[in-house]
Design a protein around this motif. Structure first.
Motif, PDB file in Angstrom:
ATOM      1  N   LEU A 167      47.952  31.795  38.753  1.00 22.99           N
ATOM      2  CA  LEU A 167      47.421  33.052  38.193  1.00 22.99           C
ATOM      3  C   LEU A 167      45.962  33.035  38.027  1.00 22.99           C
ATOM      4  CD1 LEU A 167      50.430  33.698  35.564  1.00 22.99           C
ATOM      5  CD2 LEU A 167      50.053  34.624  37.904  1.00 22.99           C
ATOM      6  N   ALA A 168      45.559  31.741  37.517  1.00 24.47           N
ATOM      7  CA  ALA A 168      44.084  31.925  37.505  1.00 24.47           C
ATOM      8  C   ALA A 168      43.364  31.915  38.746  1.00 24.47           C
ATOM      9  CB  ALA A 168      43.782  30.526  36.801  1.00 24.47           C
ATOM     10  N   ARG A 169      43.801  31.303  39.674  1.00 25.25           N
ATOM     11  CA  ARG A 169      43.158  31.510  41.075  1.00 25.25           C
ATOM     12  C   ARG A 169      43.340  32.787  41.672  1.00 25.25           C
ATOM     13  NH1 ARG A 169      46.318  26.746  42.055  1.00 25.25           N
ATOM     14  NH2 ARG A 169      47.898  27.656  43.009  1.00 25.25           N
ATOM     15  N   LEU A 170      44.422  33.514  41.498  1.00 20.23           N
ATOM     16  CA  LEU A 170      44.411  34.938  41.479  1.00 20.23           C
ATOM     17  C   LEU A 170      43.401  35.730  40.986  1.00 20.23           C
ATOM     18  CD1 LEU A 170      48.442  35.542  41.904  1.00 20.23           C
ATOM     19  CD2 LEU A 170      46.569  35.662  43.886  1.00 20.23           C
ATOM     20  N   ALA A 171      43.403  35.585  39.694  1.00 23.37           N
ATOM     21  CA  ALA A 171      42.343  36.248  39.020  1.00 23.37           C
ATOM     22  C   ALA A 171      40.826  35.926  39.394  1.00 23.37           C
ATOM     23  CB  ALA A 171      42.557  35.632  37.331  1.00 23.37           C
ATOM     24  N   VAL A 172      40.529  34.862  39.678  1.00 19.40           N
ATOM     25  CA  VAL A 172      39.081  34.474  40.181  1.00 19.40           C
ATOM     26  C   VAL A 172      38.970  35.204  41.621  1.00 19.40           C
ATOM     27  CG1 VAL A 172      37.751  32.625  41.281  1.00 19.40           C
ATOM     28  CG2 VAL A 172      38.808  32.266  39.204  1.00 19.40           C
ATOM     29  N   ARG A 173      39.770  35.340  42.699  1.00 18.69           N
ATOM     30  CA  ARG A 173      39.564  36.014  43.689  1.00 18.69           C
ATOM     31  C   ARG A 173      39.655  37.400  43.481  1.00 18.69           C
ATOM     32  NH1 ARG A 173      41.379  34.400  49.618  1.00 18.69           N
ATOM     33  NH2 ARG A 173      40.402  32.485  48.880  1.00 18.69           N
ATOM     34  N   GLY A 174      40.522  37.874  42.424  1.00 17.17           N
ATOM     35  CA  GLY A 174      40.625  39.167  42.185  1.00 17.17           C
ATOM     36  C   GLY A 174      39.274  39.761  41.700  1.00 17.17           C
ATOM     37  N   PHE A 175      38.548  39.008  40.668  1.00 11.99           N
ATOM     38  CA  PHE A 175      37.341  39.372  40.276  1.00 11.99           C
ATOM     39  C   PHE A 175      36.257  39.390  41.161  1.00 11.99           C
ATOM     40  CE2 PHE A 175      33.399  37.941  38.530  1.00 11.99           C
ATOM     41  CZ  PHE A 175      32.997  38.860  37.327  1.00 11.99           C
ATOM     42  N   LYS A 176      36.346  38.565  42.001  1.00 12.68           N
ATOM     43  CA  LYS A 176      35.074  38.402  42.970  1.00 12.68           C
ATOM     44  C   LYS A 176      35.330  39.548  44.155  1.00 12.68           C
ATOM     45  CE  LYS A 176      34.680  33.345  43.477  1.00 12.68           C
ATOM     46  NZ  LYS A 176      34.748  32.319  44.098  1.00 12.68           N
ATOM     47  N   ARG A 177      36.739  39.969  44.459  1.00 13.12           N
ATOM     48  CA  ARG A 177      36.742  41.105  45.261  1.00 13.12           C
ATOM     49  C   ARG A 177      36.477  42.089  44.639  1.00 13.12           C
ATOM     50  NH1 ARG A 177      39.747  40.137  49.820  1.00 13.12           N
ATOM     51  NH2 ARG A 177      41.201  38.331  49.709  1.00 13.12           N
ATOM     52  N   GLY A 178      36.641  42.457  43.192  1.00 12.87           N
ATOM     53  CA  GLY A 178      36.261  43.650  42.682  1.00 12.87           C
ATOM     54  C   GLY A 178      34.602  43.711  42.573  1.00 12.87           C
ATOM     55  N   VAL A 179      34.101  42.647  42.370  1.00 12.55           N
ATOM     56  CA  VAL A 179      32.524  42.686  42.218  1.00 12.55           C
ATOM     57  C   VAL A 179      31.835  43.152  43.679  1.00 12.55           C
ATOM     58  CG1 VAL A 179      30.474  41.273  42.137  1.00 12.55           C
ATOM     59  CG2 VAL A 179      32.324  40.998  40.369  1.00 12.55           C
ATOM     60  N   HIS A 180      32.686  42.552  44.677  1.00 10.95           N
ATOM     61  CA  HIS A 180      32.208  42.748  46.242  1.00 10.95           C
ATOM     62  C   HIS A 180      32.413  44.136  46.307  1.00 10.95           C
ATOM     63  CE1 HIS A 180      32.172  42.845  50.645  1.00 10.95           C
ATOM     64  NE2 HIS A 180      31.121  41.867  50.688  1.00 10.95           N
ATOM     65  N   ARG A 181      33.508  44.561  45.881  1.00  9.75           N
ATOM     66  CA  ARG A 181      33.822  46.281  46.161  1.00  9.75           C
ATOM     67  C   ARG A 181      32.580  47.121  45.349  1.00  9.75           C
ATOM     68  NH1 ARG A 181      39.138  45.100  46.111  1.00  9.75           N
ATOM     69  NH2 ARG A 181      39.386  45.262  43.909  1.00  9.75           N
ATOM     70  N   ALA A 182      32.183  46.736  44.153  1.00 14.49           N
ATOM     71  CA  ALA A 182      31.272  47.439  43.542  1.00 14.49           C
ATOM     72  C   ALA A 182      29.948  47.316  44.033  1.00 14.49           C
ATOM     73  CB  ALA A 182      31.330  46.664  42.134  1.00 14.49           C
ATOM     74  N   TYR A 183      29.775  46.443  44.800  1.00 16.05           N
ATOM     75  CA  TYR A 183      28.181  46.085  45.359  1.00 16.05           C
ATOM     76  C   TYR A 183      28.371  46.128  46.807  1.00 16.05           C
ATOM     77  CZ  TYR A 183      26.891  44.978  40.666  1.00 16.05           C
ATOM     78  OH  TYR A 183      26.582  44.958  39.272  1.00 16.05           O
ATOM     79  N   ARG A 184      29.284  46.628  47.412  1.00 11.37           N
ATOM     80  CA  ARG A 184      29.784  46.560  49.026  1.00 11.37           C
ATOM     81  C   ARG A 184      28.346  46.937  49.906  1.00 11.37           C
ATOM     82  NH1 ARG A 184      33.901  45.960  52.047  1.00 11.37           N
ATOM     83  NH2 ARG A 184      35.336  46.721  49.954  1.00 11.37           N
ATOM     84  N   ARG A 185      27.778  48.081  49.435  1.00 12.72           N
ATOM     85  CA  ARG A 185      26.508  48.341  50.222  1.00 12.72           C
ATOM     86  C   ARG A 185      25.510  47.346  50.346  1.00 12.72           C
ATOM     87  NH1 ARG A 185      21.942  50.698  49.049  1.00 12.72           N
ATOM     88  NH2 ARG A 185      22.417  51.070  46.860  1.00 12.72           N
ATOM     89  N   ARG A 186      25.104  46.773  48.891  1.00 14.17           N
ATOM     90  CA  ARG A 186      24.101  45.601  49.076  1.00 14.17           C
ATOM     91  C   ARG A 186      24.557  44.376  49.636  1.00 14.17           C
ATOM     92  NH1 ARG A 186      21.288  45.860  43.206  1.00 14.17           N
ATOM     93  NH2 ARG A 186      20.771  48.109  42.741  1.00 14.17           N
ATOM     94  N   MET A 187      25.931  44.220  49.448  1.00 17.35           N
ATOM     95  CA  MET A 187      26.409  43.048  49.952  1.00 17.35           C
ATOM     96  C   MET A 187      26.283  42.921  51.691  1.00 17.35           C
ATOM     97  SD  MET A 187      27.314  40.666  47.820  1.00 17.35           S
ATOM     98  CE  MET A 187      28.412  40.329  46.171  1.00 17.35           C
TER      99      MET A 187
END
Length: 420
Positions: A167-187
């Motif tokens: 569950l912690a691994r899913l949380a880490v990956r989910g958090f990273k994906r969320g951040v990437h979506r929020a900054y998709r243009r800059r990324m």
């Protein structure tokens, strides 16, 4: 072969890159690319330096890497830090493109510290081979084992913990994906349109080679990415001067007394003064022990001495760590491997980032004590002196670090690649 090594100016990242550069320079044409403030250290190491960014960008970079408070997993603080980091990384990427504008000056290989993934994206866009250097292998995601940045999880011993880790691994990956979506243009502008490749590996690390600057014996069992290679910590030999550091007066050692080195690294200024207050109280409570506190500031030269307490701007770990009976540190990769290389028992008081994961590994290996609450510093120091059996795993790790340092793993990794 022409090799460019790229790192930010922070000691924990620049110093292992300088050590790698010194090793590779005996066989290849090597340059080190960093910010202007790193050029003096690069020159002292006898290496060719290429400055990127300017003083204003460096100031912003310093504010990101050394905030006035702990970041940990605080969402707003992480958001502010990431936004500023992306702005600086965009400027860094542009400066690198300008440096590589002339195809005739481009290297055959770029080895970039993991904190500058934009360097890899630029290299890849120009057809330059790119490897990642990684001082903290524990931060890599894996399909099994405890994930990093979750407070220092230990290996699972039963089904409940394995579920917790999943569950912690899913949380880490989910958090990273969320951040990437929020900054998709800059990324995307930085050359990182997605965080994960089709095989599930992290796109911010090289798919070809990740040079893990540590020893596998310290890490918890897990399925490593196929690109990972352990090449050992990149350190000056214990007892030798670090070539890229300016000479400094020796710390004051008192014959016949035990000495304790205390360091929170080069960053974390928000934590240092408070920790030193505790250390001064401990020095008063243990007048027969000498305590040396270092600010980790290579640009400063202050030295305050009061009784059995010294506060110094900077101590060359490689040169002096063997003189200490005990080290209290924050869990940075540099100091933890200096302690292991010199066989020094340690108390680890993590403050932020991956330091909690390092503390967990060191204590699990019986090479250090994990101090979870700084209020327990005196009890921990007394226990470390009274119970040497707590560090029973230290000799084996010391031998593993020294064996890794003795072998030409880095040079061999480059030479054995048949793709050149």
């Amino acid at each position: 072969m022409r090799i460019d090594l790229i790192a930010p100016p922070y000691s924990g990242h620049l110093h292992p890159v300088l050590a790698m550069a010194c090793t590779l320079a005996a066989f290849h044409d090597v340059r080190v690319l960093s910010t202007p403030s790193a050029m003096a250290q690069i020159a002292r190491a006898g290496l060719v330096g290429v400055p990127l960014l300017n003083a204003d960008a460096e100031h912003t970079l310093d504010a990101i890497s050394d905030p006035r408070h702990a970041v940990r997993n605080h969402p707003l603080r992480m958001h502010r830090q990431l936004r500023a980091a992306l702005d600086v990384m965009a400027r860094f990427a542009q400066a690198l493109r300008e440096t590589y504008a002339d195809a005739a000056t481009r290297p055959d290989l770029v080895i970039a510290d993991f904190t500058v993934p934009a360097a890899g994206a630029v290299a890849q866009s120009l057809g330059i081979r790119w490897w990642t250097s990684l001082p903290s292998p524990c931060v890599l995601e894996a399909p099994d084992g405890p994930p990093a940045y979750m407070g220092g999880l230990l290996p699972a011993t039963h089904a409940g913990q394995r579920i917790q880790h999943a569950l912690a691994r899913l949380a880490v990956r989910g958090f990273k994906r969320g951040v990437h979506r929020a900054y998709r243009r800059r990324m995307t502008a930085l050359g990182l349109p997605r965080l994960y490749r089709d095989d599930g590996s992290e796109a911010v690390y090289s798919s070809e080679r990740i040079l893990a600057l540590g020893i596998e014996a310290l890490e918890f069992p897990r399925t490593w990415p196929a690109a990972l290679r352990f090449v050992g910590p990149q350190l000056p030999a214990p007892g030798t001067e670090t070539p890229w550091l300016a000479p400094r007066p020796a710390p004051r050692f008192v014959e016949g007394r035990r000495h304790v080195l205390v360091t929170l690294g080069t960053h974390l200024r928000w934590a240092k003064d408070g920790f030193d207050v505790r250390l001064r109280a401990l020095a008063a409570a243990m007048p027969d022990v000498e305590f040396h506190f270092t600010d980790g500031d290579a640009a400063a030269d202050h030295h305050a001495h009061a009784g059995n307490h010294q506060r110094l701007a900077y101590i060359d770990y490689a040169r002096w760590i063997g003189r200490y009976d005990l080290v209290v540190h924050h869990g940075g990769a540099g100091i933890l491997y200096q302690c292991l290389a010199a066989g020094r028992p340690a108390i680890v008081c993590p403050q932020d980032y991956d330091q909690f994961d390092h503390a967990a590994r060191l204590q699990h290996a019986h090479a250090a004590l994990w101090l979870r609450d700084p209020a327990g510093l005196e009890a921990a120091v007394r226990r470390a002196f009274a119970e040497p059996a707590l560090f029973a795993g230290l000799p084996a790790l010391e031998a593993a670090v020294r064996a890794a340092a003795a072998g030409p793993r880095l040079v061999t990794e480059v030479a054995d690649d048949t793709s050149w």
